[in-house]
Design a protein around this motif. Structure first.
Motif, mmCIF file in Angstrom:
data_model
loop_
_atom_site.group_PDB
_atom_site.id
_atom_site.type_symbol
_atom_site.label_atom_id
_atom_site.label_comp_id
_atom_site.label_asym_id
_atom_site.label_seq_id
_atom_site.Cartn_x
_atom_site.Cartn_y
_atom_site.Cartn_z
ATOM 1 N N GLU A 245 19.173 55.673 26.974
ATOM 2 C CA GLU A 245 20.259 54.685 26.985
ATOM 3 C C GLU A 245 20.432 54.053 28.367
ATOM 4 O OE1 GLU A 245 23.040 52.333 25.222
ATOM 5 O OE2 GLU A 245 21.782 53.800 24.209
ATOM 6 N N GLN A 246 20.009 54.747 29.448
ATOM 7 C CA GLN A 246 20.131 54.208 30.794
ATOM 8 C C GLN A 246 19.241 52.987 30.988
ATOM 9 O OE1 GLN A 246 19.271 57.292 30.007
ATOM 10 N NE2 GLN A 246 20.661 58.745 30.935
ATOM 11 N N ASP A 247 18.190 52.850 30.192
ATOM 12 C CA ASP A 247 17.271 51.723 30.323
ATOM 13 C C ASP A 247 17.883 50.422 29.807
ATOM 14 O OD1 ASP A 247 15.427 53.516 31.267
ATOM 15 O OD2 ASP A 247 14.395 53.727 29.358
ATOM 16 N N ARG A 248 18.933 50.526 29.018
ATOM 17 C CA ARG A 248 19.540 49.337 28.420
ATOM 18 C C ARG A 248 20.539 48.722 29.387
ATOM 19 N NH1 ARG A 248 20.336 49.478 22.275
ATOM 20 N NH2 ARG A 248 19.875 47.322 22.697
ATOM 21 N N VAL A 249 20.562 47.396 29.416
ATOM 22 C CA VAL A 249 21.420 46.650 30.332
ATOM 23 C C VAL A 249 22.134 45.569 29.543
ATOM 24 C CG1 VAL A 249 21.417 45.168 32.370
ATOM 25 C CG2 VAL A 249 19.777 47.024 32.211
ATOM 26 N N LYS A 250 23.442 45.379 29.811
ATOM 27 C CA LYS A 250 24.170 44.287 29.180
ATOM 28 C C LYS A 250 23.868 43.010 29.969
ATOM 29 C CE LYS A 250 28.487 44.613 27.617
ATOM 30 N NZ LYS A 250 29.958 44.691 27.685
ATOM 31 N N VAL A 251 23.555 41.936 29.252
ATOM 32 C CA VAL A 251 23.163 40.683 29.881
ATOM 33 C C VAL A 251 24.050 39.562 29.337
ATOM 34 C CG1 VAL A 251 21.279 39.028 30.178
ATOM 35 C CG2 VAL A 251 20.774 41.456 30.075
ATOM 36 N N ARG A 252 24.590 38.740 30.244
ATOM 37 C CA ARG A 252 25.358 37.566 29.843
ATOM 38 C C ARG A 252 24.498 36.337 30.121
ATOM 39 N NH1 ARG A 252 30.642 37.243 32.744
ATOM 40 N NH2 ARG A 252 31.104 38.962 31.370
ATOM 41 N N ILE A 253 24.262 35.536 29.097
ATOM 42 C CA ILE A 253 23.435 34.335 29.210
ATOM 43 C C ILE A 253 24.311 33.124 28.938
ATOM 44 C CG2 ILE A 253 21.451 33.091 28.267
ATOM 45 C CD1 ILE A 253 20.346 35.841 27.392
ATOM 46 N N ARG A 254 24.287 32.143 29.852
ATOM 47 C CA ARG A 254 25.034 30.906 29.656
ATOM 48 C C ARG A 254 24.065 29.739 29.697
ATOM 49 N NH1 ARG A 254 27.175 26.594 32.039
ATOM 50 N NH2 ARG A 254 26.487 27.148 34.112
ATOM 51 N N CYS A 255 24.114 28.899 28.674
ATOM 52 C CA CYS A 255 23.260 27.722 28.597
ATOM 53 C C CYS A 255 23.783 26.679 29.579
ATOM 54 C CB CYS A 255 23.266 27.171 27.172
ATOM 55 S SG CYS A 255 22.314 25.649 26.980
ATOM 56 N N LYS A 256 22.923 26.177 30.445
ATOM 57 C CA LYS A 256 23.327 25.167 31.422
ATOM 58 C C LYS A 256 23.422 23.774 30.811
ATOM 59 C CE LYS A 256 21.623 27.464 35.563
ATOM 60 N NZ LYS A 256 20.717 27.321 36.717
ATOM 61 N N GLN A 257 22.936 23.594 29.585
ATOM 62 C CA GLN A 257 23.006 22.277 28.940
ATOM 63 C C GLN A 257 24.280 22.103 28.127
ATOM 64 O OE1 GLN A 257 19.378 21.344 26.869
ATOM 65 N NE2 GLN A 257 18.147 21.548 28.711
ATOM 66 N N CYS A 258 24.643 23.094 27.310
ATOM 67 C CA CYS A 258 25.818 22.928 26.445
ATOM 68 C C CYS A 258 26.964 23.876 26.796
ATOM 69 C CB CYS A 258 25.435 23.097 24.977
ATOM 70 S SG CYS A 258 25.077 24.800 24.493
ATOM 71 N N GLY A 259 26.712 24.894 27.624
ATOM 72 C CA GLY A 259 27.768 25.815 28.038
ATOM 73 C C GLY A 259 27.980 27.003 27.110
ATOM 74 N N GLU A 260 27.218 27.112 26.033
ATOM 75 C CA GLU A 260 27.341 28.239 25.102
ATOM 76 C C GLU A 260 27.039 29.549 25.830
ATOM 77 O OE1 GLU A 260 28.379 29.863 21.588
ATOM 78 O OE2 GLU A 260 28.175 27.693 21.789
ATOM 79 N N LYS A 261 27.788 30.616 25.490
ATOM 80 C CA LYS A 261 27.598 31.918 26.139
ATOM 81 C C LYS A 261 27.168 32.952 25.120
ATOM 82 C CE LYS A 261 31.098 30.955 29.568
ATOM 83 N NZ LYS A 261 32.425 31.288 30.060
ATOM 84 N N PHE A 262 26.292 33.844 25.553
ATOM 85 C CA PHE A 262 25.793 34.927 24.715
ATOM 86 C C PHE A 262 25.858 36.216 25.519
ATOM 87 C CE2 PHE A 262 23.547 31.032 23.745
ATOM 88 C CZ PHE A 262 23.661 30.941 22.363
ATOM 89 N N VAL A 263 26.265 37.306 24.894
ATOM 90 C CA VAL A 263 26.248 38.622 25.526
ATOM 91 C C VAL A 263 25.319 39.489 24.694
ATOM 92 C CG1 VAL A 263 27.586 40.636 26.181
ATOM 93 C CG2 VAL A 263 28.586 38.356 26.406
ATOM 94 N N LEU A 264 24.264 39.987 25.333
ATOM 95 C CA LEU A 264 23.229 40.758 24.647
ATOM 96 C C LEU A 264 22.933 42.031 25.411
ATOM 97 C CD1 LEU A 264 20.768 37.785 24.130
ATOM 98 C CD2 LEU A 264 22.308 38.712 22.422
#
Length: 51
Positions: free
Chosen positions: A2-21
């Motif tokens: 489980e230590q290998d997993r990382v939470k990542v926040r991605i934000r699109c620079k074109q439309c501003g949509e956000k994703f948390v993966l």
């Protein structure tokens, strides 16, 4: 393992949509499986990792 997993926040620079993966470190970068935004942008993102 489980230590290998990382939470990542991605934000699109074109439309501003956000994703948390969750991703894993592989060969020096984080792999989340994320391919493209809903606006069809596939390469212009702001990526932040959170532990």
């Amino acid at each position: 393992m489980e230590q290998d997993r990382v939470k990542v926040r991605i934000r699109c620079k074109q439309c501003g949509e956000k994703f948390v993966l969750r991703g894993r470190w592989e060969k020096g970068h984080i792999n989340t499986g994320f391919k493209q935004c809903l606006c069809n942008n596939s390469d212009d993102f702001e990526i932040e990792e959170h532990y």
